[in-house]
Design an enzyme around this catalytic site. Structure first.
Site, PDB file in Angstrom:
ATOM      1  N   SER A 166      -3.655  19.798   7.320  1.00 44.43           N
ATOM      2  CA  SER A 166      -4.275  19.903   5.996  1.00 44.43           C
ATOM      3  C   SER A 166      -5.273  21.055   5.988  1.00 44.43           C
ATOM      4  O   SER A 166      -5.841  21.396   7.038  1.00 44.43           O
ATOM      5  CB  SER A 166      -5.033  18.608   5.679  1.00 44.43           C
ATOM      6  OG  SER A 166      -5.788  18.752   4.492  1.00 44.43           O
ATOM      7  N   TYR A 184     -10.627  11.985   8.643  1.00 39.25           N
ATOM      8  CA  TYR A 184      -9.334  12.595   8.294  1.00 39.25           C
ATOM      9  C   TYR A 184      -9.355  14.083   8.646  1.00 39.25           C
ATOM     10  O   TYR A 184      -8.439  14.591   9.295  1.00 39.25           O
ATOM     11  CB  TYR A 184      -9.091  12.382   6.795  1.00 39.25           C
ATOM     12  CG  TYR A 184      -7.869  13.069   6.220  1.00 39.25           C
ATOM     13  CD1 TYR A 184      -6.614  12.478   6.301  1.00 39.25           C
ATOM     14  CD2 TYR A 184      -7.970  14.294   5.552  1.00 39.25           C
ATOM     15  CE1 TYR A 184      -5.492  13.095   5.762  1.00 39.25           C
ATOM     16  CE2 TYR A 184      -6.859  14.916   5.005  1.00 39.25           C
ATOM     17  CZ  TYR A 184      -5.625  14.311   5.110  1.00 39.25           C
ATOM     18  OH  TYR A 184      -4.516  14.927   4.564  1.00 39.25           O
TER      19      TYR A 184
HETATM   20  N1  LIG Z   1      -1.275  15.365  -0.887  1.00 43.41           N
HETATM   21  C1  LIG Z   1      -2.123  16.305  -0.478  1.00 43.41           C
HETATM   22  O1  LIG Z   1      -2.854  16.887  -1.287  1.00 43.41           O
HETATM   23  C2  LIG Z   1      -2.189  16.664   0.989  1.00 43.41           C
HETATM   24  C3  LIG Z   1      -3.037  17.717   1.349  1.00 43.41           C
HETATM   25  C4  LIG Z   1      -3.117  18.090   2.677  1.00 43.41           C
HETATM   26  C5  LIG Z   1      -2.363  17.402   3.630  1.00 43.41           C
HETATM   27  N2  LIG Z   1      -1.553  16.372   3.256  1.00 43.41           N
HETATM   28  C6  LIG Z   1      -0.772  15.719   4.328  1.00 43.41           C
HETATM   29  O2  LIG Z   1       0.589  15.703   3.951  1.00 43.41           O
HETATM   30  C7  LIG Z   1       1.258  14.627   4.637  1.00 43.41           C
HETATM   31  C8  LIG Z   1       2.045  13.807   3.636  1.00 43.41           C
HETATM   32  O3  LIG Z   1       1.111  13.141   2.763  1.00 43.41           O
HETATM   33  P1  LIG Z   1       1.416  12.885   1.218  1.00 43.41           P
HETATM   34  O4  LIG Z   1       0.405  13.600   0.436  1.00 43.41           O
HETATM   35  O5  LIG Z   1       2.846  13.086   0.941  1.00 43.41           O
HETATM   36  O6  LIG Z   1       0.997  11.333   1.116  1.00 43.41           O
HETATM   37  P2  LIG Z   1       1.876  10.021   0.989  1.00 43.41           P
HETATM   38  O7  LIG Z   1       0.903   8.899   1.076  1.00 43.41           O
HETATM   39  O8  LIG Z   1       2.766  10.105  -0.186  1.00 43.41           O
HETATM   40  O9  LIG Z   1       2.795  10.075   2.314  1.00 43.41           O
HETATM   41  C9  LIG Z   1       2.355   9.656   3.571  1.00 43.41           C
HETATM   42  C10 LIG Z   1       3.428   8.748   4.154  1.00 43.41           C
HETATM   43  O10 LIG Z   1       3.040   8.377   5.491  1.00 43.41           O
HETATM   44  C11 LIG Z   1       3.396   7.021   5.664  1.00 43.41           C
HETATM   45  N3  LIG Z   1       2.613   6.456   6.750  1.00 43.41           N
HETATM   46  C12 LIG Z   1       1.266   6.369   6.835  1.00 43.41           C
HETATM   47  N4  LIG Z   1       0.917   5.789   7.988  1.00 43.41           N
HETATM   48  C13 LIG Z   1       2.068   5.514   8.652  1.00 43.41           C
HETATM   49  C14 LIG Z   1       2.363   4.899   9.897  1.00 43.41           C
HETATM   50  N5  LIG Z   1       1.383   4.465  10.708  1.00 43.41           N
HETATM   51  N6  LIG Z   1       3.663   4.750  10.281  1.00 43.41           N
HETATM   52  C15 LIG Z   1       4.650   5.188   9.470  1.00 43.41           C
HETATM   53  N7  LIG Z   1       4.434   5.772   8.267  1.00 43.41           N
HETATM   54  C16 LIG Z   1       3.148   5.915   7.863  1.00 43.41           C
HETATM   55  C17 LIG Z   1       3.085   6.366   4.328  1.00 43.41           C
HETATM   56  O11 LIG Z   1       3.740   5.119   4.178  1.00 43.41           O
HETATM   57  C18 LIG Z   1       3.586   7.452   3.353  1.00 43.41           C
HETATM   58  O12 LIG Z   1       4.938   7.256   2.990  1.00 43.41           O
HETATM   59  C19 LIG Z   1       0.157  13.835   5.349  1.00 43.41           C
HETATM   60  O13 LIG Z   1       0.070  14.259   6.690  1.00 43.41           O
HETATM   61  C20 LIG Z   1      -1.099  14.259   4.587  1.00 43.41           C
HETATM   62  O14 LIG Z   1      -2.249  14.089   5.372  1.00 43.41           O
HETATM   63  C21 LIG Z   1      -1.449  15.987   1.963  1.00 43.41           C
END
Ligand SMILES: NC(=O)c1ccc[n+]([C@@H]2O[C@H](COP(=O)([O-])OP(=O)(O)OC[C@H]3O[C@@H](n4cnc5c(N)ncnc54)[C@H](O)[C@@H]3O)[C@@H](O)[C@H]2O)c1
Length: 269
Positions: free
Chosen positions: A146, A159
């Site tokens: 991130s 985080y």
């Molecule tokens: N959305 C944003 O703005 C953003 C920004 C920077 C980084 N990210 C990163 O992008 C990645 C995807 O996140 P997203 O935004 O799509 O969120 P999201 O919540 O839609 O997806 C995250 C997924 O991880 C799964 N998950 C969490 N813990 C788990 C575990 N212990 N075992 C198995 N599955 C697990 C959840 O069930 C979910 O489906 C993550 O690493 C997040 O930190 C997102």
């Protein structure tokens, strides 16, 4: 652009929604065979939907990525069922649900679970994949970190710190696996409209009752204008485009890099 990814086997951890789902979808469009893994049982429906949309082979698996034995069992079953593992994507992530500005809004007891979900998920996946990937001397790994891991973000300190560690571990893994012709990169999203991003808004609201009337859209619009030079959302598809490019021969000399797909939020001068 022909990425030549046909028939390659891809494991996407965190594929039940958001960025992981979009990445799985895009690899299927590239005619890969995709294992979709998540702890959320929605992963089965997502795998079915993506199979219907693309006609590609999908394999849903429910697991908790923080449990190493579950991750090794997943990798073993991929090998048994599909014979190889070409690309590993770790798109798992979770926030604390608290807003860390200042950091002592949280307590030290809030940290271990967040470090487990965001850092140990990547460590577990990499350890479990290595015995299957190293003997073939090919393949790639992509860890989703991130912008928060690079800028001392006040949003959610455990985080941010775990995401910074993901970048560092990705560099260690890239260095160690380079001699086995395996490339490892780190994808760093900016602001993407997903469940995780919405939870950040909720944590921000909980800090102060006067914020209750500020909608998610208004909160995000203000933040994007303030922190993102391009002044717009990033999308799950933006992340998926970078993920397939990095997995492809077109990125044959890209390893150990953090690719910010963030509208310009992080610029290292
Ligand atoms: N959305 C944003 O703005 C953003 C920004 C920077 C980084 N990210 C990163 O992008 C990645 C995807 O996140 P997203 O935004 O799509 O969120 P999201 O919540 O839609 O997806 C995250 C997924 O991880 C799964 N998950 C969490 N813990 C788990 C575990 N212990 N075992 C198995 N599955 C697990 C959840 O069930 C979910 O489906 C993550 O690493 C997040 O930190 C997102």
């Amino acid at each position: 652009m022909d990425l030549k990814l046909e028939n390659q086997i891809v494991v996407v951890l965190g594929a039940a929604g958001g960025i992981g789902r979009a990445i799985a979808h895009r690899f299927l469009e590239e005619k890969c065979r995709v294992v979709l893994a998540d702890r959320n049982d929605m992963v089965e429906q997502v795998a079915q939907e993506l199979h219907q949309i693309t006609g590609g082979d999908t394999l849903p698996v429910m697991l908790d990525v923080t449990k190493y034995d579950e991750v090794t069992a997943l990798m073993d079953s991929v090998l048994t069922q599909w014979g190889a593992l070409d690309h590993l994507i770790v798109a798992v992530g979770a926030g604390s649900g608290k807003f860390g500005d200042p950091f002592w809004n949280l307590s030290p007891v809030d940290w271990p679970a967040i470090v487990e979900q965001n850092l140990m998920s990547v460590v577990n996946a990499a350890h479990a994949a290595v015995p299957h990937m190293v003997p073939r001397c090919l393949g790639t790994m992509l860890f989703v970190s991130s912008v928060a891991g690079q800028i001392g973000s006040t949003t959610d300190p455990p985080y941010s710190a775990a995401k910074a560690a993901v970048i560092n571990f990705g560099q260690c893994a890239a260095r160690d696996l380079a001699r086995h012709n395996i490339r490892v990169n780190i994808l760093s999203p900016g602001m993407v409209k997903t469940g995780l991003n919405q939870l950040t808004h909720q944590a921000w609201q909980k800090m102060d009752p006067s914020r209750a009337s500020v909608s998610y859209e208004d909160w995000a619009a203000e933040k994007i204008q303030r922190v993102t030079p391009l002044g717009r959302w990033q999308t799950p598809d933006n992340m998926a485009d970078m993920a397939v490019f990095l997995a492809s021969h077109r990125a044959a000399n890209v390893t150990g890099q953090t690719l910010n797909v963030d509208g310009g939020q992080v610029m290292h001068a």
